[in-house]
Design a protein around this motif. Structure first.
Motif, short mmCIF file in Angstrom:
data_model
loop_
_atom_site.label_atom_id
_atom_site.label_comp_id
_atom_site.label_asym_id
_atom_site.label_seq_id
_atom_site.Cartn_x
_atom_site.Cartn_y
_atom_site.Cartn_z
N ARG A 25 7.31 -1.46 0.81
CA ARG A 25 5.63 -1.50 0.51
C ARG A 25 4.94 -0.63 1.33
O ARG A 25 3.92 -0.24 0.78
CB ARG A 25 5.24 -2.87 0.33
CG ARG A 25 4.21 -3.07 -0.70
CD ARG A 25 4.39 -2.50 -2.12
NE ARG A 25 3.29 -3.01 -2.92
CZ ARG A 25 2.21 -2.05 -3.16
NH1 ARG A 25 2.10 -0.89 -2.46
NH2 ARG A 25 1.14 -2.31 -3.95
N ASP A 26 5.11 -0.42 2.54
CA ASP A 26 4.24 -0.06 3.61
C ASP A 26 4.41 1.16 4.13
O ASP A 26 3.90 1.68 5.18
CB ASP A 26 4.20 -1.28 4.95
CG ASP A 26 3.39 -2.26 4.20
OD1 ASP A 26 2.59 -2.57 3.51
OD2 ASP A 26 3.33 -3.52 5.06
N ASP A 27 5.61 1.68 3.34
CA ASP A 27 6.15 3.22 4.03
C ASP A 27 4.90 4.18 3.63
O ASP A 27 4.42 4.42 2.53
CB ASP A 27 7.35 3.82 3.08
CG ASP A 27 8.61 2.68 3.57
OD1 ASP A 27 8.51 1.78 4.43
OD2 ASP A 27 9.67 3.06 3.08
N HIS A 45 -3.64 -3.22 -11.01
CA HIS A 45 -2.40 -2.43 -10.78
C HIS A 45 -1.92 -2.76 -9.25
O HIS A 45 -2.73 -3.32 -8.61
CB HIS A 45 -2.76 -0.85 -10.78
CG HIS A 45 -4.01 -0.48 -10.15
ND1 HIS A 45 -5.14 -0.59 -10.80
CD2 HIS A 45 -4.26 -0.15 -8.98
CE1 HIS A 45 -6.21 -0.07 -9.95
NE2 HIS A 45 -5.67 0.01 -8.77
N LEU A 46 -0.95 -2.32 -9.04
CA LEU A 46 -0.37 -2.34 -7.41
C LEU A 46 -1.36 -1.68 -6.70
O LEU A 46 -1.79 -0.66 -6.98
CB LEU A 46 1.00 -1.88 -7.45
CG LEU A 46 2.10 -2.74 -8.30
CD1 LEU A 46 3.51 -1.99 -8.10
CD2 LEU A 46 2.23 -3.95 -7.96
N SER A 47 -1.63 -2.40 -5.60
CA SER A 47 -2.37 -1.71 -4.74
C SER A 47 -1.89 -0.22 -4.15
O SER A 47 -0.82 -0.20 -3.77
CB SER A 47 -2.53 -2.78 -3.46
OG SER A 47 -3.36 -2.12 -2.42
N GLY A 127 5.39 -11.26 -7.84
CA GLY A 127 4.67 -11.56 -6.39
C GLY A 127 3.70 -10.69 -5.94
O GLY A 127 3.13 -11.12 -5.03
N GLU A 128 3.63 -9.77 -6.43
CA GLU A 128 2.66 -8.61 -5.86
C GLU A 128 1.15 -8.89 -6.45
O GLU A 128 1.16 -9.14 -7.83
CB GLU A 128 3.01 -7.37 -6.44
CG GLU A 128 4.20 -6.58 -6.05
CD GLU A 128 4.02 -5.93 -4.49
OE1 GLU A 128 2.74 -5.78 -4.53
OE2 GLU A 128 4.81 -5.43 -3.84
N VAL A 134 -9.56 1.62 -6.64
CA VAL A 134 -8.61 2.73 -6.66
C VAL A 134 -8.60 3.60 -5.26
O VAL A 134 -9.90 3.85 -4.99
CB VAL A 134 -9.26 3.66 -7.90
CG1 VAL A 134 -8.42 4.90 -7.90
CG2 VAL A 134 -9.21 2.88 -9.14
N ASP A 135 -7.88 3.78 -4.69
CA ASP A 135 -7.74 4.32 -3.39
C ASP A 135 -7.97 5.80 -3.69
O ASP A 135 -7.55 6.46 -4.79
CB ASP A 135 -6.40 4.08 -2.51
CG ASP A 135 -6.39 2.79 -2.18
OD1 ASP A 135 -7.36 1.89 -2.27
OD2 ASP A 135 -4.98 2.35 -1.67
#
Length: 278
Positions: A25-27, A45-47, A127-128, A134-135
């Protein structure tokens, strides 16, 4: 290696599961693409995910000119999404659906070496935490390197109908295949096509079935692993999912017919078969 990999050196892992996502996830090199409708994306949505719904981008011209337009459009889309080709891109939707599959296949066709689909989608990644933020990200100049060996055009199919080394795989619904639901000028099917609804590749939980299960059901309907398999549906979306399923099952030569029935069934100069229920 993911459980859905074919295990061959020639094949990349086309899908990743929720556990893989948690671990990576943090890659910094991970890009998530939400392929759902825009209203669903903005609802949560997913971060960090970027949005690309492939549904509006139908292509019903697989002539040489039509494919050139498709290529140019993909280069523009992936550049706008900030994709370079050096990262791992994971497409997702609610389950292992046709939108995410189309996104994965389009990236692979465009020459991206590590394009994946999230197996089970948001349902599997329960679990997410979802976000509505929106980044920001920068556009790139995506370098398109088309892989024509995984795309089929109508001339390619027309020249190969009836050849024993090429099999056509219709993954539309039974109603479409038997001409009971007509979504083009003509109903019917491409002559000689094998048929199975694309959803047969899905388990009850929305994930893709195991390679063993997929191989067994594909062989049961007559699909030969030694043949070139060309998948089609109405617009090449369900066919993209079937492309992934076949690859997972160990079929090495698979193409997605981009124009599918929206092209074939709207032309008057192409042969059509009219299957009947037994």
């Amino acid at each position: 290696m993911d459980r859905k990999s074919t295990g061959t050196e020639q094949e990349t892992e086309l899908i990743v599961d929720a556990r893989w996502l948690r671990e990576h996830r943090d890659d910094a090199s991970l890009i998530l693409i939400d392929t759902r409708a825009v209203k669903d994306f903005h609802a949560g949505h997913l971060s960090g995910a970027r949005h690309f719904d492939p549904f509006p981008f139908h292509h019903t011209d697989t002539s040489e000119r039509g494919i050139a337009v498709f290529d140019a459009q993909l280069q523009w889309i992936f550049s706008a999404l900030g994709i370079t080709g050096r990262e791992t891109v994971v497409c997702y939707e609610n389950e292992s659906g046709m939108r995410a599959a189309r996104g994965q296949w389009a990236l692979e066709y465009a020459g991206h070496p590590t394009a994946r689909m999230l197996d089970g989608g948001l349902k599997a990644a329960a679990g997410e935490t979802l976000t509505t933020g929106v980044d920001k990200f920068a556009a790139t100049d995506f370098g398109l390197s088309p892989r024509p060996e995984i795309l089929a055009t109508y001339p390619h199919l027309l020249e190969r109908i009836g050849r024993p080394d090429v099999q056509i795989f219709d993954v539309r619904s039974d109603e479409e295949y038997f001409g009971e639901r007509v979504r083009a000028k003509h109903g019917g099917a491409i002559p000689g096509a094998f048929h199975q609804d694309w959803t047969a590749a899905l388990a009850a939980d929305g994930t893709v079935k195991s390679p063993t299960e997929l191989r067994a059901q594909f062989e049961a309907i007559g699909l030969d692993p030694a043949a070139e398999i060309v998948t089609y549906c109405q617009g090449g979306y369900r066919a993209a999912h079937a492309y992934i399923a076949l690859k997972i099952a160990g079929y090495p030569k698979v193409r997605n017919y981009l124009g599918s029935w929206a092209e074939w069934g709207n032309r008057d100069d192409l042969p059509i078969e009219h299957p009947r229920r037994k």
